[in-house]
Design a protein around this motif. Structure first.
Motif, PDB file in Angstrom:
ATOM      1  N   GLN A  27       0.826  -1.206   0.000  1.00 33.69           N
ATOM      2  CA  GLN A  27       0.000   0.000   0.000  1.00 33.69           C
ATOM      3  C   GLN A  27       0.868   1.266   0.000  1.00 33.69           C
ATOM      4  O   GLN A  27       0.561   2.242  -0.683  1.00 33.69           O
ATOM      5  CB  GLN A  27      -0.963  -0.056   1.183  1.00 33.69           C
ATOM      6  N   ALA A  28       1.980   1.221   0.746  1.00 37.16           N
ATOM      7  CA  ALA A  28       2.881   2.382   0.759  1.00 37.16           C
ATOM      8  C   ALA A  28       3.516   2.588  -0.616  1.00 37.16           C
ATOM      9  O   ALA A  28       3.629   3.720  -1.099  1.00 37.16           O
ATOM     10  CB  ALA A  28       3.962   2.196   1.823  1.00 37.16           C
ATOM     11  N   GLU A  29       3.920   1.491  -1.267  1.00 38.61           N
ATOM     12  CA  GLU A  29       4.508   1.607  -2.601  1.00 38.61           C
ATOM     13  C   GLU A  29       3.479   2.082  -3.622  1.00 38.61           C
ATOM     14  O   GLU A  29       3.782   2.886  -4.498  1.00 38.61           O
ATOM     15  CB  GLU A  29       5.079   0.260  -3.058  1.00 38.61           C
ATOM     16  N   SER A  30       2.266   1.557  -3.504  1.00 35.12           N
ATOM     17  CA  SER A  30       1.231   1.926  -4.481  1.00 35.12           C
ATOM     18  C   SER A  30       0.842   3.391  -4.312  1.00 35.12           C
ATOM     19  O   SER A  30       0.648   4.113  -5.292  1.00 35.12           O
ATOM     20  CB  SER A  30       0.013   1.017  -4.312  1.00 35.12           C
ATOM     21  N   LEU A  31       0.721   3.842  -3.063  1.00 36.11           N
ATOM     22  CA  LEU A  31       0.408   5.251  -2.846  1.00 36.11           C
ATOM     23  C   LEU A  31       1.541   6.134  -3.346  1.00 36.11           C
ATOM     24  O   LEU A  31       1.303   7.163  -3.978  1.00 36.11           O
ATOM     25  CB  LEU A  31       0.129   5.512  -1.360  1.00 36.11           C
ATOM     26  N   ASP A  32       2.781   5.732  -3.088  1.00 33.06           N
ATOM     27  CA  ASP A  32       3.892   6.560  -3.547  1.00 33.06           C
ATOM     28  C   ASP A  32       3.918   6.628  -5.073  1.00 33.06           C
ATOM     29  O   ASP A  32       4.216   7.684  -5.654  1.00 33.06           O
ATOM     30  CB  ASP A  32       5.220   6.029  -3.009  1.00 33.06           C
ATOM     31  N   TYR A  33       3.627   5.512  -5.708  1.00 30.54           N
ATOM     32  CA  TYR A  33       3.488   5.489  -7.176  1.00 30.54           C
ATOM     33  C   TYR A  33       2.433   6.494  -7.612  1.00 30.54           C
ATOM     34  O   TYR A  33       2.641   7.270  -8.557  1.00 30.54           O
ATOM     35  CB  TYR A  33       3.110   4.063  -7.570  1.00 30.54           C
ATOM     36  N   LEU A  34       1.305   6.504  -6.916  1.00 28.10           N
ATOM     37  CA  LEU A  34       0.215   7.421  -7.285  1.00 28.10           C
ATOM     38  C   LEU A  34       0.612   8.873  -7.009  1.00 28.10           C
ATOM     39  O   LEU A  34       0.280   9.772  -7.791  1.00 28.10           O
ATOM     40  CB  LEU A  34      -1.064   7.038  -6.536  1.00 28.10           C
ATOM     41  N   PHE A  35       1.338   9.114  -5.912  1.00 27.72           N
ATOM     42  CA  PHE A  35       1.812  10.477  -5.629  1.00 27.72           C
ATOM     43  C   PHE A  35       2.752  10.948  -6.748  1.00 27.72           C
ATOM     44  O   PHE A  35       2.639  12.067  -7.244  1.00 27.72           O
ATOM     45  CB  PHE A  35       2.570  10.533  -4.289  1.00 27.72           C
ATOM     46  N   GLN A  36       3.695  10.082  -7.110  1.00 26.34           N
ATOM     47  CA  GLN A  36       4.652  10.441  -8.171  1.00 26.34           C
ATOM     48  C   GLN A  36       3.934  10.717  -9.491  1.00 26.34           C
ATOM     49  O   GLN A  36       4.229  11.674 -10.197  1.00 26.34           O
ATOM     50  CB  GLN A  36       5.653   9.312  -8.394  1.00 26.34           C
ATOM     51  N   LEU A  37       3.010   9.815  -9.829  1.00 27.28           N
ATOM     52  CA  LEU A  37       2.282   9.972 -11.091  1.00 27.28           C
ATOM     53  C   LEU A  37       1.477  11.269 -11.086  1.00 27.28           C
ATOM     54  O   LEU A  37       1.433  11.990 -12.093  1.00 27.28           O
ATOM     55  CB  LEU A  37       1.351   8.768 -11.290  1.00 27.28           C
ATOM     56  N   ALA A  38       0.860  11.572  -9.950  1.00 23.40           N
ATOM     57  CA  ALA A  38       0.034  12.777  -9.850  1.00 23.40           C
ATOM     58  C   ALA A  38       0.885  14.033 -10.053  1.00 23.40           C
ATOM     59  O   ALA A  38       0.465  14.976 -10.744  1.00 23.40           O
ATOM     60  CB  ALA A  38      -0.671  12.815  -8.494  1.00 23.40           C
ATOM     61  N   VAL A  39       2.087  14.055  -9.468  1.00 20.74           N
ATOM     62  CA  VAL A  39       2.969  15.211  -9.646  1.00 20.74           C
ATOM     63  C   VAL A  39       3.315  15.383 -11.118  1.00 20.74           C
ATOM     64  O   VAL A  39       3.273  16.492 -11.657  1.00 20.74           O
ATOM     65  CB  VAL A  39       4.242  15.057  -8.779  1.00 20.74           C
ATOM     66  N   GLU A  40       3.629  14.286 -11.773  1.00 23.71           N
ATOM     67  CA  GLU A  40       3.955  14.354 -13.205  1.00 23.71           C
ATOM     68  C   GLU A  40       2.740  14.803 -14.021  1.00 23.71           C
ATOM     69  O   GLU A  40       2.878  15.562 -14.990  1.00 23.71           O
ATOM     70  CB  GLU A  40       4.478  13.005 -13.715  1.00 23.71           C
ATOM     71  N   MET A  41       1.559  14.337 -13.655  1.00 22.31           N
ATOM     72  CA  MET A  41       0.348  14.753 -14.375  1.00 22.31           C
ATOM     73  C   MET A  41       0.143  16.265 -14.247  1.00 22.31           C
ATOM     74  O   MET A  41      -0.179  16.938 -15.224  1.00 22.31           O
ATOM     75  CB  MET A  41      -0.877  13.988 -13.851  1.00 22.31           C
TER      76      MET A  41
END
Lengths: 232, 232, 232, 232
Positions: free
Chosen positions: B203-217
């Motif tokens: 869950q921590a990795e998946s959220l961090d993935y989503l945080f990173q993706l959101a910043v790039e978006m």
């Protein structure tokens, strides 16, 4: 130790190139590339009549041969099923590449660069042109590879609520794009296959390189599929 | 060697999945992910009646089982306290996840992507929608997980001068968002918990993935929580 | 093996925390962080009356204890000089932190984030405020550390043609900013010191985290040193 | 084990600095830097009268001494050719650096930062100025290295359909830019050489650092080759 009726000989080998060992070492590799974060993504290898699959929902960088499923390719029955693990939901998608393209391996990544590329176009394909790395991508219709001056086109399919429901549209994309070795899934990732595990890896890495480069080009105001604007 | 009245049997084991060994190997892992830079962040594991904690202010990628604190969960008393080390200031926050959610592990990161997401919204929640990786996040109210077409909402609490003073607002966020497995702390990082150490990590990795993706978006002019704009 | 009059006992030890071993393992660590690319950057450790220095112009991720210089701190004379190697040009700058601040270690990085921060301001200081990671930075005038609500100010000095010519302006910055544990060098990198090698590493990592975060904040249109704009 | 008429003594050595071992360990290193993704890029080392070459189309992070080609430099004939492998298509380009510059090693990368720098200028050169890391780049005409206040200019040649067809324009660039230790190839990557393998590595890393920094400077609205705008 208590693996019950699982067939140990199918996955335990001292050969680092045995498919069960390769899945483990490649998943570690893919983890460092950010492709299988949070148990997402994976790889399946087909070797002779056996298909080797990583389980669903496990830490990909920590799997061991003990965790590997083995399927008999002709009969599509599992020869080895580790207790208390489930086969990956990607299995029917991996199988599509084996059945329709005679692939030796199929890699599925949740690469953020792949996802961003599917977001940067509303269309049903993603393209890039005139980058050296394109030359690592095969073009079966020509019996060879894409050339530097070619435009590479990768189909994009829409994501579904359940991964296995992607199978039909992935198979359709494979049929409609006979030259492609990959299918992007919008807001999800990419499936990449190859004749061998090494070709699949080379193609997955090369595509990911192109996805990353394309995102950076867009940030810098350039069109990844645009014409060459070189020296006068 | 001079560990005094610390209880060695609580932390020394040849089993790589012993909580004391896992904290060490996972902290190395998290260091390479940029989550525990400069001694920030950490992880606590609850196993049966014991809570295992990393010390405060040490190089997370270099800790050894010798450095691990062990607390008796029912009585909240330390069974093992390494001399000359202090328990992490995150301890009451980790405990909140164990007490209020029966979590098996809680991870705290100073991920820059998490911090940036808290800066990109002035509100008290952060959201993302329609990304495959969301499906790795549990939704207890449904007995399952978020779906691809769902919007994931993570509460954000305001940072305080002292880490332990976050406890009250973190507990309030846990109460107000019964489906959440994480709380963002503005300009600070994120707390993520799970039923087991592996679920917490996923869950921590998946959220961090989503945080990173959101910043790039956001950099590319897209709304991470916006509707799907797919193929026509 | 032909080390001539170099003093082997000064650098060969089985203790991984011996300064000569630490310089080697930390330089590997720093290489993966991108701090010592292309032989740039380095670290010096002062332990009792000895100063340990990495040589100039070598692959930092491949140095061994055999390559380490040892200086007698009181007399500033070399006790061990590996044949055919030169001491780092950073030596007088490392020494400034030992002499003026009684530091136990000093780290010099060519971090791109540090360089970008010196380019994003024309002034003689760089600032960041209201980020949790600031709390890892000591503030000697208060006997403690920076708080979350403080603004951290790091002096920037102008680069010179020869690294040793930075010494005077670095010493001046140390004098003028008695609270600072670091000096940025415009278009070059940063020097960070600490009371011990671990404090120096924590502070260097935390500052680099803040440099990286600040660059991303600027890309996203935010002021790294601006006020908190939180939830209403 | 069935290597036929390949000459084992040429590549098997316990010395980690033997060229065959160095090619393997450096290719692993370069893989983590993103320079040889998807089998692209590589390195060749010239040692006395032998030229050591990695094969074409293999996973660079997994090659072993068994895979290395060895050429006799004076006669340009292969002394060792691993069965079922082909020498790299970069071979004539590596040879140009050995013949025209007496280089001891040549590194070819597909670094995305290098490619982006070739895309950010339409001209036949790329430039950067006033960055400390420039000082790692040799300037043979002065008998020394570039200085901090110098502008570094690297020629860019246009890419061709077949890698070996780059040879003529690369040789022309080497002749026209007698101070350069590198040639960029538009939309492809870079070739960097040095007097020794370590100098080649230092120069390749330093250039890649400068390419990365320049891309970030452009994103932040700055000119990488512009004048210093320092403190007033």
């Amino acid at each position: 130790m208590g693996q019950g009726n699982s067939h140990e000989g199918l996955v335990f080998s001292k050969d680092p190139n045995h498919p069960a060992n390769l899945i483990c070492s490649l998943c570690k590799n893919f983890y460092t590339l950010g492709w299988v974060t949070g148990t997402g993504g994976g790889i399946s290898i087909r070797h002779e009549s056996h298909v080797y699959l990583a389980p669903s929902g496990v830490q990909k960088e920590r799997i061991t041969p003990r965790d590997i499923f083995v399927m008999d390719f002709p009969t599509k029955t599992y020869l080895r099923s580790p207790p208390s693990l489930k086969p990956s939901a990607c299995t029917p998608l991996f199988m599509a590449s084996f059945t329709k393209r005679n692939a030796g391996a199929c890699i599925h990544t949740h690469s953020q660069a792949a996802v961003l590329c599917t977001l940067l176009t509303k269309g049903s394909t993603w393209s890039v042109a005139n980058v050296e790395q394109i030359k690592a991508i095969p073009r079966p219709s020509t019996g060879g590879y894409y050339g530097f001056f070619d435009k590479l086109v990768i189909p994009i399919i829409e994501n579904t609520a359940h991964e296995e429901d992607l199978t039909e549209s992935l198979e359709k994309a494979i049929d409609e794009y006979p030259d492609t070795c990959a299918v992007l899934v919008r807001r999800h990732g990419v499936y990449v296959w190859g004749d061998t595990v090494w070709k699949a890896k080379t193609q997955a890495e090369s595509l990911d390189y192109l996805f990353q480069l394309a995102v950076e080009m867009v940030k810098l105001g350039m069109d990844p599929a645009g014409p060459i604007a070189g020296a006068e």
